[in-house]
Design an enzyme around this catalytic site. Structure first.
Site, PDB file in Angstrom:
ATOM      1  N   SER A  32       7.674  -9.362   0.026  1.00  0.00           N
ATOM      2  CA  SER A  32       8.641 -10.407   0.373  1.00  0.00           C
ATOM      3  C   SER A  32       9.985  -9.816   0.800  1.00  0.00           C
ATOM      4  CB  SER A  32       8.858 -11.306  -0.848  1.00  0.00           C
ATOM      5  OG  SER A  32       9.443 -10.538  -1.883  1.00  0.00           O
ATOM      6  N   CYS A  53       0.789 -12.251   6.474  1.00  0.00           N
ATOM      7  CA  CYS A  53       2.111 -12.095   7.084  1.00  0.00           C
ATOM      8  C   CYS A  53       2.022 -12.310   8.585  1.00  0.00           C
ATOM      9  CB  CYS A  53       2.681 -10.716   6.788  1.00  0.00           C
ATOM     10  SG  CYS A  53       1.711  -9.437   7.562  1.00  0.00           S
ATOM     11  N   GLU A  88       9.593 -19.081   5.168  1.00  0.00           N
ATOM     12  CA  GLU A  88       8.183 -18.711   5.258  1.00  0.00           C
ATOM     13  C   GLU A  88       7.435 -19.538   4.217  1.00  0.00           C
ATOM     14  OE1 GLU A  88       7.156 -14.796   3.691  1.00  0.00           O
ATOM     15  OE2 GLU A  88       5.642 -14.559   5.246  1.00  0.00           O
TER      16      GLU A  88
HETATM   17  P1  NAD Z   1       6.396  -9.622  -3.516  1.00  0.00           P
HETATM   18  O1  NAD Z   1       7.622  -9.111  -2.873  1.00  0.00           O
HETATM   19  O2  NAD Z   1       6.511 -10.686  -4.528  1.00  0.00           O
HETATM   20  O3  NAD Z   1       5.621  -8.400  -4.227  1.00  0.00           O
HETATM   21  C1  NAD Z   1       5.396  -7.175  -3.554  1.00  0.00           C
HETATM   22  C2  NAD Z   1       5.623  -6.030  -4.526  1.00  0.00           C
HETATM   23  O4  NAD Z   1       7.004  -5.976  -4.897  1.00  0.00           O
HETATM   24  C3  NAD Z   1       4.827  -6.162  -5.801  1.00  0.00           C
HETATM   25  O5  NAD Z   1       4.247  -4.910  -6.095  1.00  0.00           O
HETATM   26  C4  NAD Z   1       5.842  -6.607  -6.839  1.00  0.00           C
HETATM   27  O6  NAD Z   1       5.574  -6.069  -8.116  1.00  0.00           O
HETATM   28  C5  NAD Z   1       7.159  -6.075  -6.317  1.00  0.00           C
HETATM   29  N1  NAD Z   1       8.271  -7.029  -6.541  1.00  0.00           N
HETATM   30  C6  NAD Z   1       8.226  -8.373  -6.512  1.00  0.00           C
HETATM   31  N2  NAD Z   1       9.439  -8.907  -6.690  1.00  0.00           N
HETATM   32  C7  NAD Z   1      10.291  -7.880  -6.825  1.00  0.00           C
HETATM   33  C8  NAD Z   1      11.692  -7.784  -7.009  1.00  0.00           C
HETATM   34  N3  NAD Z   1      12.456  -8.860  -7.101  1.00  0.00           N
HETATM   35  N4  NAD Z   1      12.230  -6.559  -7.094  1.00  0.00           N
HETATM   36  C9  NAD Z   1      11.471  -5.456  -6.993  1.00  0.00           C
HETATM   37  N5  NAD Z   1      10.134  -5.493  -6.809  1.00  0.00           N
HETATM   38  C10 NAD Z   1       9.549  -6.679  -6.724  1.00  0.00           C
HETATM   39  O7  NAD Z   1       5.413 -10.057  -2.325  1.00  0.00           O
HETATM   40  P2  NAD Z   1       4.017 -10.809  -2.447  1.00  0.00           P
HETATM   41  O8  NAD Z   1       4.262 -12.221  -2.856  1.00  0.00           O
HETATM   42  O9  NAD Z   1       3.071  -9.991  -3.233  1.00  0.00           O
HETATM   43  O10 NAD Z   1       3.527 -10.771  -0.926  1.00  0.00           O
HETATM   44  C11 NAD Z   1       3.787 -11.805  -0.001  1.00  0.00           C
HETATM   45  C12 NAD Z   1       4.895 -11.448   0.950  1.00  0.00           C
HETATM   46  O11 NAD Z   1       4.589 -10.217   1.587  1.00  0.00           O
HETATM   47  C13 NAD Z   1       5.083 -12.443   2.068  1.00  0.00           C
HETATM   48  O12 NAD Z   1       6.454 -12.625   2.291  1.00  0.00           O
HETATM   49  C14 NAD Z   1       4.437 -11.768   3.266  1.00  0.00           C
HETATM   50  O13 NAD Z   1       4.930 -12.160   4.524  1.00  0.00           O
HETATM   51  C15 NAD Z   1       4.768 -10.352   2.990  1.00  0.00           C
HETATM   52  N6  NAD Z   1       3.855  -9.458   3.676  1.00  0.00           N
HETATM   53  C16 NAD Z   1       4.337  -8.779   4.743  1.00  0.00           C
HETATM   54  C17 NAD Z   1       3.496  -7.946   5.453  1.00  0.00           C
HETATM   55  C18 NAD Z   1       3.994  -7.197   6.637  1.00  0.00           C
HETATM   56  O14 NAD Z   1       3.343  -6.234   7.027  1.00  0.00           O
HETATM   57  N7  NAD Z   1       5.130  -7.583   7.210  1.00  0.00           N
HETATM   58  C19 NAD Z   1       2.157  -7.805   5.066  1.00  0.00           C
HETATM   59  C20 NAD Z   1       1.714  -8.511   3.946  1.00  0.00           C
HETATM   60  C21 NAD Z   1       2.575  -9.341   3.260  1.00  0.00           C
END
Ligand code: NAD
Length: 521
Positions: free
Chosen positions: A249, A304, A404
């Site tokens: 995210s 994504c 999103e």
């Molecule tokens: P997320 O950010 O919640 O989690 C991703 C990782 O970050 C996890 O391992 C989590 O433990 C860690 N994390 C979560 N919140 C955090 C914080 N506040 N501080 C530090 N670390 C933290 O994302 P998600 O919900 O697992 O995935 C969905 C998101 O990922 C969507 O926004 C999607 O668009 C994006 N995404 C982007 C791509 C790309 O290539 N652009 C690909 C896949 C997913």
């Protein structure tokens, strides 16, 4: 051994990755080539999104465990970075073979923790496998450059060398593909790794790690810790970690980029998206609507690169009712049920967020022409299901447009001209992906030239590049310099060392020291 153990996986992944049997087994850590039980008392439950049953528990690694993982990676770097490129290539050859033979098992594991359909989960594995296959050509990818005779009797060579210990932090939505964008690329270049899977879908990563061990990867080259903020901060702060790959995210991505780069690390951070599909009135109607429905609602919109916003240009808006009919025909069910087109979203919180954004769209003036918010799936009444939802007459100031949604919701907008559609997309802060549907080459060319988005499809709804290219989301969807996988991925995980040598058959004794800058003419 691997093939024997994963025969028993079924919907219960690798025994070796779990601690002693329990109703909800604890996921192990992977440190120095061993699956070890965490000593923590702090766990995060992992749920099956179709039932909300707890299927496993992820430990929040202790400080000592994270340090042990890093020490193991540091120590392994000394030998792995000196291992020949042919040896590293052989590990990749074996790895791709093992993954390929176990696609179905990996897919079952993905469906159980992430919720997507089995067919979609197989695609998740295959797209990651393609990166591993590309890593097999490391003998070409890691070539440096040479120039003979850059001055009299002098030659220059530049090498692409590994950085040291690198780290990856992964999201929940592609439990196989995204981890495989990370540690295989790093290790095949000679780096070692500390990997942190998403705490919501850890088991697929554990299977992939067991497979890399089976492929001959030496102990300590790849390590795995689990957790949330503390694990992320550890990775961002430890001076011995040289580079971080993040996908997830916006909030986490910007935080990790800022904290990691403040500590002098390379960071590549792929983040959120709002991908627009532009539908021209000259497009092939049937194939456009079919593709649009697949790209908007597939994986319950949790990609994504999901095409979550449709911009109908001119008379193309007349096709909206047909689009809605196609969306209605999709079957929503648990991902492992035959014939399911879309499964549940990841959590009750995600469902609530999606439903709130749909309601905000209605409150702000959009029309909900297909409403999937109250869907109930017989046999899975406790699952996080949201049916295909279509909002029309959406405007750029509405929250359902600005945010999103990351669910099976298509927001539909209208534009009078292609220029107006392009202006709307270019004004959106995200730049992950976009697509145009048209039968006119000049229209397609204008779009691809004028659009400010990193990945563009022409009659291709989800233009995720194969790994001979790179994943090139731009603007608000990416921070960093070098993109994931492909040549850019190799550049991210290597640094240049340039050696300039002078060898002369007879040394000409130089009289007096030259203090002016050598210009090597
Ligand atoms: P997320 O950010 O919640 O989690 C991703 C990782 O970050 C996890 O391992 C989590 O433990 C860690 N994390 C979560 N919140 C955090 C914080 N506040 N501080 C530090 N670390 C933290 O994302 P998600 O919900 O697992 O995935 C969905 C998101 O990922 C969507 O926004 C999607 O668009 C994006 N995404 C982007 C791509 C790309 O290539 N652009 C690909 C896949 C997913």
């Amino acid at each position: 051994a691997l093939l024997r153990s994963i025969k028993h996986v079924g919907v219960r992944p690798l025994a070796r990755c779990y601690s002693a049997p329990a109703a909800a087994p604890a996921i192990k850590l992977f440190i120095n080539g061993q699956f070890v039980e965490s000593q923590t008392t702090d766990f995060v439950d992992v749920h099956n999104p179709a039932t909300n049953e707890v299927v496993s528990r992820v430990p929040k690694s202790t400080q000592g465990e994270m340090e042990a993982a890093l020490e193991s990676a540091k120590s392994a770097f000394k030998s792995w970075s000196k291992t020949s490129v042919l040896t590293r290539q052989q590990v990749m050859f074996k790895y791709q073979e093992i993954i390929k033979s176990n696609i179905k098992l990996l897919a079952e594991c993905i469906t159980k923790e992430q919720g997507k359909t089995l067919a979609d989960a197989e695609g998740d594995v295959l797209r990651g496998l393609q990166v591993v296959e590309h890593c097999c050509s490391i003998t070409s990818l890691q070539l440096g450059e040479t120039m003979s005779g850059i001055s009299r009797d002098m030659d220059t060579m530049s090498y692409r060398l590994p950085l040291g210990v690198c780290a990856g932090i992964a999201p929940f939505n592609f439990p196989a593909m995204i981890p495989l964008w990370m540690f295989p690329v790093a290790m095949v270049c000679g780096n070692t790794y500390v990997f942190k899977p998403s705490e919501r879908v850890p088991s697929t990563s554990m299977m992939l790690l067991e497979m890399i061990k089976e492929a001959g990867c030496p102990d300590g080259v790849v390590n795995c810790i689990h957790g949330q903020h503390d694990a992320v901060n550890f990775i961002c702060d430890q001076p011995d970690i040289k580079a971080i790959s993040f996908v997830g995210s916006d909030q986490a991505g910007r935080y990790i980029y800022e904290r990691g780069s403040r500590n002098g690390k390379r960071v590549q951070s792929n983040m959120g998206a709002k991908n627009h599909g532009v539908i021209m009135p000259d497009a092939n109607k049937e194939s456009t609507l079919t593709q649009l429905v697949g790209a908007a609602f597939g994986a319950a919109g949790q990609r994504c690169m999901a095409l979550s916003t449709a911009v109908f240009v001119g008379d193309a808006k007349e096709w909206i009712p047909e689009l809605v009919e196609k969306a209605k025909a999709l079957k929503i069910n648990a991902g492992h049920e035959p014939g399911s087109d879309l499964g549940p979203v990841i959590s009750p919180q995600a469902k609530e967020r999606i439903n709130k954004l749909v309601q905000s769209g209605i409150d702000q003036g959009a029309k909900c022409v297909l409403d999937g918010r109250d869907v109930v799936v017989p046999g899975y009444e406790h699952g996080n299901f949201v049916g295909p939802t279509v909002l029309t007459e959406v405007k750029t100031n509405m929250d359902c447009y600005k945010e999103e949604i990351f669910g099976p919701v298509l927001v539909a907008m209208e534009a009078d001209t292609l220029d107006e559609a392009i202006d709307t997309i270019n004004a959106n802060p995200y730049g992950n992906g976009t697509a145009i549907f048209t039968t006119n080459g000049a229209t397609a060319r204008k779009f691809t030239q004028d659009i400010d988005v990193g990945q563009v499809g022409v009659n291709v709804p989800i233009p995720v590049p194969l790994p001979m290219f790179s994943f090139t989301g731009s603007r608000g969807s990416f921070v960093g310099d070098a993109n994931f996988y492909g040549k850019a991925g190799i550049n991210f995980y290597t640094q240049l060392k340039t050696v300039t040598s002078m060898w002369r058959e007879t040394d000409i004794t130089q009289t007096g020291s030259a203090t002016a800058m050598p210009v090597m003419r």
